[in-house]
Design an enzyme around this catalytic site. Structure first.
Site, mmCIF file in Angstrom:
data_model
loop_
_atom_site.group_PDB
_atom_site.id
_atom_site.type_symbol
_atom_site.label_atom_id
_atom_site.label_comp_id
_atom_site.label_asym_id
_atom_site.label_seq_id
_atom_site.Cartn_x
_atom_site.Cartn_y
_atom_site.Cartn_z
ATOM 1 N N ALA A 70 17.582 5.257 -3.682
ATOM 2 C CA ALA A 70 16.668 6.328 -4.083
ATOM 3 C C ALA A 70 15.561 5.833 -5.002
ATOM 4 O O ALA A 70 14.414 6.283 -4.896
ATOM 5 C CB ALA A 70 17.449 7.449 -4.757
ATOM 6 N N SER A 183 20.510 7.815 -2.109
ATOM 7 C CA SER A 183 21.234 6.547 -2.061
ATOM 8 C C SER A 183 22.596 6.756 -1.419
ATOM 9 O O SER A 183 23.274 7.752 -1.709
ATOM 10 C CB SER A 183 21.439 5.990 -3.477
ATOM 11 O OG SER A 183 20.211 5.694 -4.101
ATOM 12 N N ALA A 184 23.012 5.803 -0.593
ATOM 13 C CA ALA A 184 24.271 5.950 0.145
ATOM 14 C C ALA A 184 25.497 5.919 -0.761
ATOM 15 O O ALA A 184 26.507 6.572 -0.470
ATOM 16 C CB ALA A 184 24.377 4.851 1.195
ATOM 17 N N CYS A 300 22.482 5.182 -15.599
ATOM 18 C CA CYS A 300 21.317 4.340 -15.881
ATOM 19 C C CYS A 300 20.908 4.377 -17.341
ATOM 20 O O CYS A 300 20.131 3.549 -17.799
ATOM 21 C CB CYS A 300 20.138 4.767 -15.011
ATOM 22 S SG CYS A 300 20.454 4.596 -13.242
#
Length: 357
Positions: A70, A183-184, A300
């Site tokens: 992403a 995002s996977a 993050c």
């Protein structure tokens, strides 16, 4: 010692068995999809088949571009969208905020939701074709933004909507946005691969040799295969998790804790809980030592010990924000996992002398 309990699925989810199997099959026959020989053509065919599967699974009628996740997709849009001034909600992920210098900030209410009037005003002041970045689901609180309101406001101004759907993909229907990034590894797929859904490629400047000229770098075919397989597992498990999260919410409140954005529409997989009088860092240490993996917000930024910009934007003061942790549930989370966590919450509150909210 009892087995550890993983309640940090908003940070990353375990790779599912189906995704792993799909990746191993792809590795066995993988060649560069851009190569002209037979092996390359076979790899290209598999890549395009996966692209169609992902479009079908997400209900997307536009283009599907494969990325490393992403963050890359968001950066591509922020840098190359054919749009004017950028407008960014105050609760966006750091992947958006880091590249939003000069953008107008769209505030949110105490419930974490963008305000329709505020959005209309910001769009009106932005000039022609604004790019509006508003996420689908907040990664710290689970708050779901009002998709229909955002879409209508942006469309009426002939703007473009960039939606970070990292927490939504694989768990709920995606919004009617112009750009959607995910995002996977947030829904059982592998880390290092994701997708950018683009309604109309004419809205994005080209900038690479692969992916129809919009991204450079050899496509990660095994990762794409794993992502498609993970999406195919569906979201039928979400209803069960909603019941578990409701049980957890009730237990936390009964123990004197507080639920951030309690009355807002929230994705069942994420909850933010405040333990009044006990610093989040102290809570994390105690939970970790007791065998529970939880966090203090986005992975993050949670290691930086900075106050959460999300909670601040919602009006929580620094002390309240500093007493809040995130608990996030996944496909494999059980009722026993939640019951044990709630027992541990009560134990930590008692040990630390937590105050009632």
């Amino acid at each position: 010692m009892p087995p550890r309990i993983y309640l940090d699925h908003a940070a990353t989810t375990p790779l599912s068995a189906q995704a792993r199997a799909a990746m191993m099959m792809a590795y066995d026959g993988w060649a560069n999809p851009s190569s002209p020989h037979g092996e390359g053509r076979l790899s290209r065919a598999a890549l395009e088949q996966a692209r169609r599967r992902i479009a079908d699974l997400t209900g997307w009628r536009g283009a599907v571009l494969f990325t490393s996740g992403a963050s890359e997709g968001i950066a591509m849009v922020m840098a190359h969208a054919r749009a004017g001034r950028r407008i960014v909600s105050a609760v966006e992920h750091d992947a958006v905020r880091r590249i939003s210098e000069g953008a107008a900030t769209l505030p949110v209410g105490a419930d974490g939701l963008v305000d329709a009037a505020g959005l209309a005003q910001a769009i009106g002041q932005a000039g022609d074709t604004p790019l509006v970045a508003v996420q689908a689901v907040n990664s710290e609180t689970g708050v779901i933004q009002p998709f229909a309101t955002i879409s209508a406001s942006v469309r009426s101004a002939r703007g473009l909507w960039l939606c970070d759907a990292t927490q939504a993909a694989g768990k709920m229907d995606l919004p009617d946005a112009d750009f959607i990034a995910f995002s996977a590894h947030k829904f059982g797929g592998p880390v290092g691969v994701g997708a950018l859904l683009v309604r109309d490629l004419a809205m994005l400047e080209a900038g690479g040799g692969q992916e129809q000229g919009y991204r450079g770098g050899t496509e990660n075919m095994p990762g794409v295969a794993g992502m498609a397989a993970a999406l195919e597992e569906g979201s039928g498990w979400i209803a069960r998790i909603a019941e578990l999260r409701a049980q957890c919410d009730a237990a936390i409140e009964d123990a004197g804790g507080a639920i951030v954005a309690r009355d807002a529409a929230r994705l069942p997989t994420i909850a933010s809980y405040r333990m009044p009088g006990v610093a989040a860092a102290a809570q994390l240490i105690r939970f970790d030592l007791a065998g529970f993996a939880v966090s203090a917000g986005s992975a993050c930024s949670s290691g930086s010990l900075r106050p959460s910009h999300v909670l601040a934007a919602m009006g929580l003061d620094e002390r309240a924000a500093g007493e809040t942790i995130r608990v996030s549930f996944g496909r494999a989370t059980t009722q026993d996992d939640v019951a044990r966590f709630c027992d541990q919450w009560r134990a930590v509150a008692a040990q630390t002398g937590a105050r009632a909210a």
